[in-house]
Scaffold this motif. Sequence first.
Motif, mmCIF file in Angstrom:
data_model
loop_
_atom_site.group_PDB
_atom_site.id
_atom_site.type_symbol
_atom_site.label_atom_id
_atom_site.label_comp_id
_atom_site.label_asym_id
_atom_site.label_seq_id
_atom_site.Cartn_x
_atom_site.Cartn_y
_atom_site.Cartn_z
ATOM 1 N N ASP A 106 -1.466 11.513 16.989
ATOM 2 C CA ASP A 106 -2.235 12.978 17.081
ATOM 3 C C ASP A 106 -3.184 13.153 16.259
ATOM 4 O O ASP A 106 -4.316 13.896 16.449
ATOM 5 C CB ASP A 106 -1.073 13.963 17.032
ATOM 6 N N VAL A 107 -3.201 12.726 15.030
ATOM 7 C CA VAL A 107 -4.213 13.069 13.980
ATOM 8 C C VAL A 107 -5.392 12.213 14.334
ATOM 9 O O VAL A 107 -6.558 12.887 14.358
ATOM 10 C CB VAL A 107 -3.793 12.643 12.577
ATOM 11 N N GLY A 128 6.429 1.764 15.859
ATOM 12 C CA GLY A 128 5.867 1.971 14.431
ATOM 13 C C GLY A 128 4.542 2.144 14.423
ATOM 14 O O GLY A 128 4.006 2.821 13.561
ATOM 15 N N PHE A 175 0.793 -1.132 0.160
ATOM 16 C CA PHE A 175 -0.170 -0.051 -0.047
ATOM 17 C C PHE A 175 1.073 1.206 -0.037
ATOM 18 O O PHE A 175 1.648 1.325 1.031
ATOM 19 C CB PHE A 175 -0.871 -0.226 1.287
ATOM 20 N N ALA A 176 0.861 2.030 -1.053
ATOM 21 C CA ALA A 176 1.730 3.198 -1.254
ATOM 22 C C ALA A 176 1.028 4.357 -1.350
ATOM 23 O O ALA A 176 0.434 4.680 -2.392
ATOM 24 C CB ALA A 176 2.536 3.028 -2.585
ATOM 25 N N TYR A 177 0.775 5.130 -0.313
ATOM 26 C CA TYR A 177 -0.123 6.399 -0.137
ATOM 27 C C TYR A 177 0.832 7.487 0.050
ATOM 28 O O TYR A 177 0.679 8.605 -0.482
ATOM 29 C CB TYR A 177 -1.255 6.078 0.595
ATOM 30 N N THR A 178 1.369 7.515 1.485
ATOM 31 C CA THR A 178 1.674 8.468 2.083
ATOM 32 C C THR A 178 2.774 9.184 1.127
ATOM 33 O O THR A 178 4.042 8.548 0.678
ATOM 34 C CB THR A 178 2.675 8.224 3.356
ATOM 35 N N GLU A 179 2.676 10.557 1.103
ATOM 36 C CA GLU A 179 3.697 11.398 0.562
ATOM 37 C C GLU A 179 4.236 12.438 1.438
ATOM 38 O O GLU A 179 3.732 12.457 2.564
ATOM 39 C CB GLU A 179 3.200 12.438 -0.845
ATOM 40 N N MET A 229 7.119 6.098 2.413
ATOM 41 C CA MET A 229 7.171 4.979 3.388
ATOM 42 C C MET A 229 6.029 3.807 2.977
ATOM 43 O O MET A 229 4.698 4.132 3.341
ATOM 44 C CB MET A 229 7.038 5.334 4.917
ATOM 45 N N VAL A 230 6.431 2.541 2.541
ATOM 46 C CA VAL A 230 5.792 1.788 2.264
ATOM 47 C C VAL A 230 6.020 0.395 2.820
ATOM 48 O O VAL A 230 7.445 -0.136 2.922
ATOM 49 C CB VAL A 230 5.935 1.600 0.791
ATOM 50 N N THR A 231 5.382 -0.008 3.675
ATOM 51 C CA THR A 231 5.449 -1.327 4.273
ATOM 52 C C THR A 231 5.499 -2.349 3.363
ATOM 53 O O THR A 231 4.540 -2.498 2.612
ATOM 54 C CB THR A 231 4.537 -1.835 5.436
ATOM 55 N N THR A 276 -6.924 14.136 17.144
ATOM 56 C CA THR A 276 -7.521 15.356 16.710
ATOM 57 C C THR A 276 -9.079 15.068 16.092
ATOM 58 O O THR A 276 -10.010 15.659 16.329
ATOM 59 C CB THR A 276 -6.572 16.081 15.694
ATOM 60 N N LEU A 311 10.661 -1.865 4.840
ATOM 61 C CA LEU A 311 10.136 -0.624 4.786
ATOM 62 C C LEU A 311 10.932 0.038 3.784
ATOM 63 O O LEU A 311 12.073 0.196 3.830
ATOM 64 C CB LEU A 311 10.074 0.163 6.164
ATOM 65 N N ALA A 360 3.100 6.162 14.229
ATOM 66 C CA ALA A 360 2.482 6.951 12.834
ATOM 67 C C ALA A 360 1.852 6.172 12.076
ATOM 68 O O ALA A 360 1.012 6.492 11.118
ATOM 69 C CB ALA A 360 3.563 7.492 12.061
ATOM 70 N N GLY A 361 2.002 4.808 11.928
ATOM 71 C CA GLY A 361 1.625 3.659 11.215
ATOM 72 C C GLY A 361 -0.124 3.696 10.965
ATOM 73 O O GLY A 361 -0.697 3.985 12.176
ATOM 74 N N GLY A 403 -3.582 9.193 8.086
ATOM 75 C CA GLY A 403 -2.742 8.908 6.961
ATOM 76 C C GLY A 403 -2.600 7.335 6.865
ATOM 77 O O GLY A 403 -3.165 6.707 7.740
#
Lengths: 398, 88
Positions: free
Chosen positions: A380-381, A371, A141-145, A171-173, A384, A220, A374-375, B87
């Motif tokens: 924090d998101v 991991g 799964f390649a999403y994060t830029e 970052m792609v697992t 929020t 990764l 953020a994964g 994300g």
Amino acid sequence: MMNGAMTARDSTTTVEPLDDSRERIARWVTDVAGALLERMSETTLARDRDGTPIDRGDLREAARCGLLGASLPVEVGGRGMSTRRWGRVLEHVGGACEDGSFALLVSLFPAVARMIHASGRADLVDRYVRGCITGEALVSFAYTEDSDPFSLASTLESAGDDVIVTASKTMVTGGAIADAYMTYVVDQTNGDLAVVIIDRGVPGVEVVPIDTMGLRGAGLASVHFRGVRIPRSQVMLEHGGLDHVQMFLNPRRAILCCAPVGRMERIIEDCVRRLSRTVRYGQPLTAMQVVQARLGKMKLALNVARTLLDRALLELDEGSAHPLFDEYVSTAKFQITEAAIALSLDAMYLLGSHGYTRAVPVERYLRDFCGLLAGAGAQDVIQTNLGMMAIGGAKKGR
Amino acid sequence: MNIVLSGTLQKFAQYQREHSIDAWTIQEGLDHLVKAHPALGNALFDGAGELRRAHLVFLNGDQVTSDRFSERVGERDEIEILTAIAGG
Ligand SMILES: Cc1cc2nc3c(=O)[nH]c(=O)nc-3n(C[C@H](O)[C@H](O)[C@H](O)COP(=O)(O)OP(=O)(O)OC[C@H]3O[C@@H](n4cnc5c(N)ncnc54)[C@H](O)[C@@H]3O)c2cc1C
């Protein structure tokens, strides 16, 4: 050491667990994949030290054992396990296998395959969903830029019957292991986010391994698509990629936490075993109340994590969870992440100098658990988002 | 009506949180809002013109789905759009 490839039973001859009890499921996993999990545990240290990705042969073996197809639909050759049952399988894998990267990958590839299956595209299903079940075509799964979701710099341009993709995914697992990538790029004709499957072997695909703190066997990597030309048939979804990514991540948050919960239980067991053998002032450390209290705190964390996870998995199965961002599923991800990190620190308090050495793997578990910060959505998101939902809901009846 | 945007979306509306809009339905309100802040269009709606599902819409604190966007709402009603995106 047993050779998993020689001894693991062919999953097709093994009886499915009859109920979702943890004992039954543990027995099933041990039966079909016990030898593989043992072998993966024994080779963890080297992968962690060198940052070597898990071997493709081991993932093919995981497929042969029935792990990669367990959660995928029966009509394409999977076992059709419910989310809850699959979650418990992963929980057991996480407890039985010392390499957190292994459970992470075993949970990831079928999750991506499920999204491909949901597209209803027979050509893609044949190739990538059946390919996941056999272990021959694993998609990451390649999403994060390096951007927020509304400022992605990746592009998709039309070129006759082909499309040209330019993107850098940070970052792609499994990026260094996968055969293909499910990626998200901005279609230049409509400005919307399209979802594209890109094979790794296509010219212009560059994979750059990342030296990470933990999960060092998970391959990764950052993945770059430099003007990659692919047939338009590889476009899985022409628009609505933003919703698609949230639909992928929502259940993923719960599934991602299953193996760490299994590992949390093992950390407690290992601590008890070690502390009951360590004698200070003429008694085992487990006889000291401060040690008992800390073990109790760890057990509380485990019980809360399990309760949260069970409910999240159930809601996902029942379809009562919000499909894009479910408050409860996200709560489970948030709390289990915090609990797993706190629990590994508790273990370090209890183990004295041993806990600070590499001979005792708690430090590795701690690095692996980090991991989760953020994964599948940064803590924090998530916090929020939950806060915003509270603000929205609080206006009710005003 | 008053339309309130969550943090993420404010970026597309000159960082303005509250928007007082003269409209009778949620759909009409959203259309007016996009007219005033065109950059919001792509963030709010997908290529087919549907509100992206990542946005949760609340009418006076009750979550509402798009099938209720054409119902009549009053001058003092508050529409809040929360964007629950996280994300990979
Ligand atoms: C182990 C691991 C595996 C991963 N695997 C994948 C993968 O397979 N595929 C993939 O695409 N990505 C993957 N990621 C990337 C992960 O999804 C992102 O790291 C995460 O979404 C955060 O994005 P970012 O790193 O760009 O952080 P940034 O956007 O730079 O944010 C940094 C920090 O700022 C704060 N922040 C940012 N935005 C907000 C906001 N809107 N509200 C509140 N706080 C905010 C948060 O504290 C956040 O942690 C992985 C990450 C890790 C650590």
